[in-house]
Design a protein around this motif. Structure first.
Motif, short mmCIF file in Angstrom:
data_model
loop_
_atom_site.label_atom_id
_atom_site.label_comp_id
_atom_site.label_asym_id
_atom_site.label_seq_id
_atom_site.Cartn_x
_atom_site.Cartn_y
_atom_site.Cartn_z
N ALA A 55 0.84 -1.21 0.00
CA ALA A 55 0.00 0.00 0.00
C ALA A 55 0.87 1.25 0.00
O ALA A 55 0.58 2.23 -0.72
CB ALA A 55 -0.92 -0.01 1.22
N ARG A 56 1.93 1.23 0.80
CA ARG A 56 2.84 2.38 0.85
C ARG A 56 3.54 2.58 -0.49
O ARG A 56 3.76 3.72 -0.92
CB ARG A 56 3.87 2.16 1.96
CG ARG A 56 4.83 3.33 2.15
CD ARG A 56 5.65 3.14 3.42
NE ARG A 56 6.61 4.21 3.60
CZ ARG A 56 7.88 4.15 3.18
NH1 ARG A 56 8.32 3.07 2.56
NH2 ARG A 56 8.71 5.16 3.38
N TRP A 57 3.88 1.49 -1.16
CA TRP A 57 4.55 1.59 -2.45
C TRP A 57 3.69 2.37 -3.44
O TRP A 57 4.19 3.25 -4.15
CB TRP A 57 4.86 0.20 -3.00
CG TRP A 57 5.28 0.22 -4.43
CD1 TRP A 57 4.50 -0.02 -5.52
CD2 TRP A 57 6.58 0.52 -4.94
NE1 TRP A 57 5.23 0.11 -6.68
CE2 TRP A 57 6.51 0.44 -6.35
CE3 TRP A 57 7.80 0.85 -4.35
CZ2 TRP A 57 7.62 0.67 -7.16
CZ3 TRP A 57 8.90 1.09 -5.15
CH2 TRP A 57 8.80 0.99 -6.55
N TRP A 58 2.39 2.06 -3.50
CA TRP A 58 1.53 2.76 -4.45
C TRP A 58 1.40 4.23 -4.09
O TRP A 58 1.29 5.09 -4.98
CB TRP A 58 0.17 2.08 -4.53
CG TRP A 58 0.25 0.74 -5.20
CD1 TRP A 58 0.00 -0.48 -4.65
CD2 TRP A 58 0.65 0.49 -6.56
NE1 TRP A 58 0.22 -1.49 -5.58
CE2 TRP A 58 0.61 -0.92 -6.76
CE3 TRP A 58 1.03 1.30 -7.62
CZ2 TRP A 58 0.94 -1.52 -7.97
CZ3 TRP A 58 1.36 0.71 -8.84
CH2 TRP A 58 1.32 -0.68 -9.01
N GLU A 59 1.47 4.55 -2.80
CA GLU A 59 1.49 5.96 -2.41
C GLU A 59 2.78 6.63 -2.89
O GLU A 59 2.77 7.77 -3.36
CB GLU A 59 1.38 6.07 -0.89
CG GLU A 59 0.04 5.62 -0.32
CD GLU A 59 0.03 5.60 1.20
OE1 GLU A 59 1.09 5.93 1.79
OE2 GLU A 59 -1.01 5.25 1.78
N VAL A 60 3.88 5.90 -2.76
CA VAL A 60 5.16 6.43 -3.23
C VAL A 60 5.13 6.67 -4.73
O VAL A 60 5.61 7.69 -5.23
CB VAL A 60 6.31 5.46 -2.86
CG1 VAL A 60 7.61 5.87 -3.56
CG2 VAL A 60 6.51 5.44 -1.36
N GLU A 100 2.59 7.38 -6.54
CA GLU A 100 1.78 8.58 -6.79
C GLU A 100 2.59 9.84 -6.54
O GLU A 100 2.54 10.81 -7.31
CB GLU A 100 0.54 8.55 -5.91
CG GLU A 100 -0.41 9.72 -6.17
CD GLU A 100 -1.71 9.60 -5.40
OE1 GLU A 100 -2.58 10.47 -5.60
OE2 GLU A 100 -1.85 8.65 -4.60
N ARG A 101 3.39 9.84 -5.46
CA ARG A 101 4.19 11.02 -5.16
C ARG A 101 5.36 11.17 -6.13
O ARG A 101 5.72 12.29 -6.50
CB ARG A 101 4.69 10.94 -3.71
CG ARG A 101 3.55 11.07 -2.69
CD ARG A 101 4.08 11.44 -1.32
NE ARG A 101 4.81 10.34 -0.70
CZ ARG A 101 4.27 9.46 0.14
NH1 ARG A 101 2.98 9.53 0.42
NH2 ARG A 101 4.99 8.52 0.68
N HIS A 130 1.37 7.12 -14.84
CA HIS A 130 0.53 7.05 -13.64
C HIS A 130 -0.85 7.65 -13.90
O HIS A 130 -1.87 7.14 -13.40
CB HIS A 130 1.21 7.78 -12.48
CG HIS A 130 0.63 7.48 -11.15
ND1 HIS A 130 0.98 6.35 -10.42
CD2 HIS A 130 -0.31 8.12 -10.41
CE1 HIS A 130 0.30 6.33 -9.29
NE2 HIS A 130 -0.49 7.39 -9.26
N GLU A 156 12.79 7.24 -1.29
CA GLU A 156 11.66 6.45 -0.84
C GLU A 156 11.83 4.96 -1.14
O GLU A 156 11.16 4.13 -0.55
CB GLU A 156 10.36 6.94 -1.48
CG GLU A 156 9.62 7.96 -0.64
CD GLU A 156 9.06 7.36 0.64
OE1 GLU A 156 8.92 6.13 0.73
OE2 GLU A 156 8.78 8.13 1.56
N HIS A 162 9.47 10.56 4.04
CA HIS A 162 9.04 11.83 3.47
C HIS A 162 8.76 12.82 4.59
O HIS A 162 8.35 12.44 5.67
CB HIS A 162 7.73 11.65 2.69
CG HIS A 162 7.91 10.92 1.41
ND1 HIS A 162 8.85 11.26 0.49
CD2 HIS A 162 7.24 9.85 0.91
CE1 HIS A 162 8.76 10.45 -0.54
NE2 HIS A 162 7.80 9.58 -0.31
N GLY A 201 4.92 14.80 3.14
CA GLY A 201 4.38 14.05 2.02
C GLY A 201 5.07 14.32 0.70
O GLY A 201 4.58 13.93 -0.35
#
Length: 604
Positions: free
Chosen positions: A349-354, A356-357, A373, A589, A596, A599
């Motif tokens: 889950a964190r990877w997909w947030e990364v 996105e950022r 993306h 990341e 981060h 964010g």
């Protein structure tokens, strides 16, 4: 009118339900071309711009249909041109049959024009079945065995037909000495391992506390069984790139791709597991698997020649993935979804947030990660995707999440440049009612893609869904090799080898009756995707992307990033200092302990 050998070849292909042959004309197959006219173009002759592209189209057709792809070419140079696409099929275990012409039998051995020893030339790429037809009675056996072998061994086969043989009257094999009659059809089968082997595999998997699963394209038909297995074992599942569409990415325990183009969660899962199960994959990079003495391991593969490689497996199960897992699952004990599984899901889950950022990081002019993306959320659930070799494959691997009935592929083992556009053209003949998208770099587009837009222009009106989108990541750089030079060799970009001209790809598309748009600002990206997905014909998006965005591997260290940045500095770039700083920020990341602030990935 008598039936010629060429007539019989096409008739036999029709009997095997071959609907398309991807080809290019030449006088070495004039007999076949005349037969095509007599047969009212059945199977349909699909005219590529180049024989290599015909072979790639056959590969794309086979990959996305599950049916044999057939390509044809003339003698000499035409047959030679097929080879790269045929090797792509062989190395990715795709069923493709090549039918190639040859000079007249009377000229063989006479150093005749376009005479090439095709039997010697093809004996490696078509090693499972290769035959030159010299008398009509060799048919239909030669065609039948070529197709049956291509299917049964998931490989390339070839039939060579001299020009004069094509023109002979066909006479079938008789009930006589040294005649070989033949028959149509394939037998369905699903081989499974022995009960003893299954019991040994179950013992290994039951004993594990931190189970990791790696699947490849061989697991595509076993989606439900893999999902059940992951639930029973409390395992995470990583995917080799050829198996990207074998399991949806919206499952919380699917860590995504593995390897140089892979994800951090996949890398860490392999690093920390104590048990490994590999299903339907011959993923070659051992360094991305557990340490050799770290994990007990089991492999499942349908091909006995592909087991026991890459890792010291304790149990090798030879069998169909679906049938084997169905027999293995009842012997597995259900594990509690404890710390191991929860960590995998949290990391994923964190990877997909990364991601996105990372996609939101500013670039000059457009971040290629943002380009891909932004597509992710817009993808139709039935889309067919192809990525070309190069940095575009990184973004395909990391930013696009498979769901629904999506399909996707690329040149996995050969990793050749240029198949992206012909793959999706082949896909459109396999599934004319589905949209298709190719992600290609500007190097691959200049090498092969632009000419094949002409092929798309020739045929798109035959497709129920006309959408074929080609997204060009136009950074005027052979970007993957540039970054390999920097990261692996500490060498700056060597401009004479890496810099390529800027071409207005969308303008070219419009000039041949297609549509397209050039994107030079981040704010234009999403609108361009939406316009392409709503188009009534093939559409080219020319994305002007930043070559300074690095395709960093998941195991990269800060030392490697420093080396890459230093290499850029040696290149005396005006942007060197900014790039050096940005490289470290963008990779932070993906490294152990990366954090981060507020964010933002550029403040870690």
């Amino acid at each position: 009118m008598s039936t010629k050998v060429s007539d019989h070849i096409l008739a036999r292909l029709r009997e095997w339900d071959v609907e398309h042959v991807f080809a290019y004309a030449g006088d070495g197959i004039n007999g076949l071309l005349a037969a095509w006219e007599r047969a009212d173009n059945k199977p349909q002759f699909i005219q590529a711009r180049h024989e290599e592209m015909a072979a790639f189209q056959a590969v794309g057709y086979a990959k996305f249909s599950g049916r044999v792809g057939v390509c044809a070419a003339t003698s000499g140079p035409g047959a030679i041109h097929l080879l790269n696409g045929l090797y792509d099929a062989k190395l990715d275990h795709v069923p493709v049959v090549a039918i190639v012409g040859q000079t007249n039998r009377s000229a063989m051995g006479g150093s005749y024009q376009q005479e090439v020893d095709l039997v010697s030339l093809y004996k490696d790429v078509a090693s499972d079945f290769l035959e030159m037809v010299t008398v009509p009675e060799q048919l239909p056996n030669a065609i039948d065995r070529a197709i049956r072998t291509a299917y049964g061994r998931r490989t390339v086969t070839a039939v060579i037909v001299p020009a004069d043989v094509q023109e002979l009257d066909y006479s079938p094999p008789t009930h006589a000495f040294k005649m070989v009659p033949s028959s149509l059809g394939l037998a369905s089968y699903a081989p499974v391992p022995t009960d003893d082997d299954l019991a040994r595999a179950a013992e290994v998997l039951n004993a594990g506390e931190k189970v990791a699963v790696l699947i490849g394209q061989g697991a595509r038909g076993a989606r439900a069984e893999v999902e059940q297995l992951a639930d029973v074992l409390g395992a995470g599942v990583a995917k080799a790139l050829l198996g990207k569409d074998a399991l949806p990415d919206d499952l919380p325990y699917v860590t995504g791709a593995i390897g140089l183009l892979g994800t951090r969660p996949s890398y860490e899962m392999m690093r920390d597991c104590d048990t490994l199960l590999v299903v339907g994959s011959s993923f070659p990079y051992t360094q991305f698997m557990p340490e050799l003495d770290q994990a007990r391991a089991v492999q499942i593969d349908i091909d006995p020649h592909m087991v026991g490689m890459r890792y010291p497996f304790e149990v090798n199960l030879v069998g169909d993935a679906k049938a084997t897992l169905q027999r293995l699952l009842p012997q597995l004990r259900t594990k509690k979804h404890g710390t191991w599984r929860k960590k995998i899901e949290k990391d994923t889950a964190r990877w997909w947030e990364v991601m996105e950022r990372r996609a939101a990081v500013e670039a000059d002019p457009v971040n290629p990660e943002y380009v891909v993306h932004a597509l992710d959320a817009l993808l139709p659930d039935d889309v067919i995707l192809a990525a070309d070799s190069g940095s575009s494959a990184n973004w395909y691997a990391r930013h696009l999440r498979m769901r629904g009935t999506m399909r996707g592929s690329l040149s996995g083992t050969l990793a050749t440049m240029g198949p992206g556009v012909p793959y999706v053209i082949g896909a459109k003949f396999a599934h004319p009612d589905r949209p298709a998208i190719a992600l290609v770099g500007d190097g691959a587009m200049q090498m092969n893609g632009m000419a094949e837009l002409i092929t798309a222009g020739k045929y798109w009106s035959e497709w129920q869904d006309p959408r074929l989108i080609v997204a060009v990541l136009n950074n005027q750089d052979l970007n993957q090799v540039t970054w390999e030079m920097r990261a692996m060799s500490g060498a700056p970009q060597f401009l004479p080898s890496q810099a390529i001209p800027d071409v207005r790809y969308a303008d070219f598309a419009r000039s041949i009756g297609l549509d397209g748009v050039r994107v030079e600002k981040p704010g234009e990206v999403e609108d361009a995707w939406r316009k392409a997905l709503a188009a009534d014909r093939p559409f080219v998006i020319d994305f002007r992307t930043d070559p300074a965005v690095p395709p960093i591997p998941p195991h990269a260290s800060l030392d490697q990033i420093e080396a890459a940045a230093t290499a850029i500095l040696k290149g005396d770039s005006d942007r060197a200092a900014m790039v050096k700083q940005g490289l470290k920020a963008k990779v932070q990341e993906m490294l152990p302990g990366g954090k981060h602030r507020h964010g933002r990935p550029d403040q870690g």
